[in-house]
Design a protein around this motif. Sequence first.
Motif, PDB file in Angstrom:
ATOM      1  N   ASN A  54      -5.962  -0.302  -2.082  1.00 34.09           N
ATOM      2  CA  ASN A  54      -5.350  -1.295  -1.173  1.00 34.09           C
ATOM      3  C   ASN A  54      -4.486  -0.403   0.005  1.00 34.09           C
ATOM      4  O   ASN A  54      -3.343  -0.766   0.541  1.00 34.09           O
ATOM      5  CB  ASN A  54      -3.984  -1.571  -2.141  1.00 34.09           C
ATOM      6  CG  ASN A  54      -4.423  -2.344  -3.435  1.00 34.09           C
ATOM      7  OD1 ASN A  54      -5.364  -3.170  -3.365  1.00 34.09           O
ATOM      8  ND2 ASN A  54      -3.847  -2.067  -4.452  1.00 34.09           N
ATOM      9  N   THR A  55      -5.252   0.273   0.538  1.00 36.02           N
ATOM     10  CA  THR A  55      -4.905   0.659   1.876  1.00 36.02           C
ATOM     11  C   THR A  55      -5.656   0.197   3.087  1.00 36.02           C
ATOM     12  O   THR A  55      -6.692   0.330   3.216  1.00 36.02           O
ATOM     13  CB  THR A  55      -5.113   2.462   1.881  1.00 36.02           C
ATOM     14  OG1 THR A  55      -4.447   3.183   0.961  1.00 36.02           O
ATOM     15  CG2 THR A  55      -4.539   3.108   3.114  1.00 36.02           C
ATOM     16  N   VAL A  56      -4.598  -0.469   4.018  1.00 38.59           N
ATOM     17  CA  VAL A  56      -5.359  -1.354   5.183  1.00 38.59           C
ATOM     18  C   VAL A  56      -5.532  -0.240   6.341  1.00 38.59           C
ATOM     19  O   VAL A  56      -4.583   0.612   6.611  1.00 38.59           O
ATOM     20  CB  VAL A  56      -4.682  -2.518   5.342  1.00 38.59           C
ATOM     21  CG1 VAL A  56      -4.767  -3.544   4.159  1.00 38.59           C
ATOM     22  CG2 VAL A  56      -3.194  -2.087   5.545  1.00 38.59           C
ATOM     23  N   HIS A 113      -2.978   5.469   6.328  1.00 35.18           N
ATOM     24  CA  HIS A 113      -3.712   4.440   6.922  1.00 35.18           C
ATOM     25  C   HIS A 113      -4.616   4.839   8.075  1.00 35.18           C
ATOM     26  O   HIS A 113      -5.533   4.038   8.434  1.00 35.18           O
ATOM     27  CB  HIS A 113      -2.858   3.398   7.266  1.00 35.18           C
ATOM     28  CG  HIS A 113      -1.976   3.004   6.241  1.00 35.18           C
ATOM     29  ND1 HIS A 113      -2.368   1.791   5.575  1.00 35.18           N
ATOM     30  CD2 HIS A 113      -0.759   3.039   5.813  1.00 35.18           C
ATOM     31  CE1 HIS A 113      -1.299   1.295   4.713  1.00 35.18           C
ATOM     32  NE2 HIS A 113      -0.258   2.202   4.698  1.00 35.18           N
ATOM     33  N   SER A 124       0.801  -1.316  -0.040  1.00 39.12           N
ATOM     34  CA  SER A 124      -0.153  -0.197  -0.002  1.00 39.12           C
ATOM     35  C   SER A 124       0.979   1.205   0.057  1.00 39.12           C
ATOM     36  O   SER A 124       0.289   2.286  -0.183  1.00 39.12           O
ATOM     37  CB  SER A 124      -0.885   0.024   1.052  1.00 39.12           C
ATOM     38  OG  SER A 124      -0.166   0.110   2.510  1.00 39.12           O
ATOM     39  N   ASP A 143       0.001  -9.247   8.423  1.00 39.51           N
ATOM     40  CA  ASP A 143      -1.551  -9.251   8.322  1.00 39.51           C
ATOM     41  C   ASP A 143      -1.940  -9.597   9.619  1.00 39.51           C
ATOM     42  O   ASP A 143      -1.313 -10.483  10.473  1.00 39.51           O
ATOM     43  CB  ASP A 143      -1.865 -10.334   7.279  1.00 39.51           C
ATOM     44  CG  ASP A 143      -1.492 -10.024   5.891  1.00 39.51           C
ATOM     45  OD1 ASP A 143      -1.137  -8.821   5.675  1.00 39.51           O
ATOM     46  OD2 ASP A 143      -1.316 -10.884   4.781  1.00 39.51           O
ATOM     47  N   GLN A 202      -8.572  -6.253  10.704  1.00 41.25           N
ATOM     48  CA  GLN A 202      -7.855  -5.373   9.698  1.00 41.25           C
ATOM     49  C   GLN A 202      -8.683  -5.384   8.598  1.00 41.25           C
ATOM     50  O   GLN A 202      -9.164  -6.588   7.917  1.00 41.25           O
ATOM     51  CB  GLN A 202      -6.369  -5.807   9.409  1.00 41.25           C
ATOM     52  CG  GLN A 202      -5.653  -4.907   8.330  1.00 41.25           C
ATOM     53  CD  GLN A 202      -4.311  -5.684   8.310  1.00 41.25           C
ATOM     54  OE1 GLN A 202      -4.204  -6.724   8.014  1.00 41.25           O
ATOM     55  NE2 GLN A 202      -3.308  -5.106   8.648  1.00 41.25           N
ATOM     56  N   ARG A 203      -8.703  -4.177   7.694  1.00 37.83           N
ATOM     57  CA  ARG A 203      -9.667  -4.214   6.363  1.00 37.83           C
ATOM     58  C   ARG A 203      -8.997  -3.317   5.605  1.00 37.83           C
ATOM     59  O   ARG A 203      -8.109  -2.573   6.022  1.00 37.83           O
ATOM     60  CB  ARG A 203     -11.042  -3.960   6.806  1.00 37.83           C
ATOM     61  CG  ARG A 203     -11.368  -2.429   7.329  1.00 37.83           C
ATOM     62  CD  ARG A 203     -12.872  -2.344   7.724  1.00 37.83           C
ATOM     63  NE  ARG A 203     -13.725  -1.988   6.199  1.00 37.83           N
ATOM     64  CZ  ARG A 203     -13.769  -0.922   5.623  1.00 37.83           C
ATOM     65  NH1 ARG A 203     -13.165   0.353   6.195  1.00 37.83           N
ATOM     66  NH2 ARG A 203     -14.365  -0.651   4.472  1.00 37.83           N
ATOM     67  N   THR A 204      -9.477  -3.550   4.438  1.00 39.71           N
ATOM     68  CA  THR A 204      -8.948  -2.458   3.247  1.00 39.71           C
ATOM     69  C   THR A 204     -10.086  -1.246   3.111  1.00 39.71           C
ATOM     70  O   THR A 204     -11.263  -1.403   3.136  1.00 39.71           O
ATOM     71  CB  THR A 204      -9.248  -3.138   1.804  1.00 39.71           C
ATOM     72  OG1 THR A 204      -7.931  -4.211   1.677  1.00 39.71           O
ATOM     73  CG2 THR A 204      -8.617  -2.113   0.787  1.00 39.71           C
TER      74      THR A 204
END
Length: 402
Positions: free
Chosen positions: A45-47, A90, A8, A29, A35-37
């Motif tokens: 694609n930023t978590v 983020h 990301s 992870d 945790q989610r996008t």
Amino acid sequence: MAAISTQSVAAAGKLDTPVANGLSFEPFDLPASNQRTLGEPHQPNTVIPLALQPSNNHTGASSVSLDAAVDTIRTLQQNNGTLTDLLARHGTLLFRGLPIHSAQDFSKFAHAFGYKPHEIIGIVVNRPLLAPNVAPANEAPKEVLIYNHNESPQVPHAPEYIFFYCHRAPTIGGETPISSSVELFHRAKQAIPDFIDNLAAKGILSKVTYKVEKQYAGGSTLAQAFGKDIVEGDDEATQRKKIEAQIARYGRGDHTTWEWSDDGQTLTLTHRLPAIRTQPGTELPTLFSALAAYYKNAQINNLTAQARKNAVSQVYGDGSPIPEVYLQKLSEITDEIRVLHKWQQGDVLVYDNVIAQHGRQPWGGEQEDRVVLASLFDGTVPGPFGSQDWEKLVQAAETAMY
């Protein structure tokens, strides 16, 4: 080398900074519940949270010294504010696997980021100091839900960064929610546009009541909120003058007013504040608010919530009530976009308070089974969403004048 590499942030190039001790961080992870996008308007694609740990070059926390971690953090920040940039993208960072075992360790780690410690003016919860700029996150009873919110939205002077450290993790519950208030604004604008339009046009009237005695378990007293300059022997007139000088530090002029009642036992402040602010750098609008929390907490917490409601209430800036249907929808959206951080002992969560919301889930067992400490810091004040005078915020004055 001190490095952080993740898909990301690939567009920003390799984040690699020389540090003599050789410590580096790498992303890892978390479970989907943790945790989610992020959705629009965040970059693809930023978590949230971005989870970081010492790299595989290290065998575990036992091989990492706190001094090495602190040196690495300082160097990354000196390298154009690497971690500040990650926070701005983020919203929340998780650090795991570091040798942080006490309030003093946590203070040393948090201060390594180089931010200015935040002085809370008009504190509404009790936070006794445990180490430099470190206090309990919240001492409310374990059964009390504290729903997602930005820190200190009820007063004009809020921190830009919040650090949480887990000293003791409960077995059941006690998670800390994480959600994006930028995504919340975007979703609310689509689902309840009239609500967002009203917030933009009117702002919020935030009424905060302080009393000589605390109003609920974990709450603050008037002396804790504004009495830092009061000394033994001050008469009533002098005490009031010193308290009002603290209020003047907000720098809000006519947008903050106050009233004494109950023979000086009660002080009620009314602030006209923006609930929509903009993120420095991107100018993305963010719903900086606890409105969903006030609604949700009142549903769950019963008598405790009523005491808190008596201490803090918020309506539209023109004094009209906010329809419950809007608050219900706001909490529904929050439920959809949040994750619950399952604590491990030694975890540190770092929030960009301008764009990320936090909270606290109830837990089973004993009150002392969950110990989470907090450290608050200042940064760049978020900008206004519009051009009205009441939308502008400033850092509080350094000292009181009286």
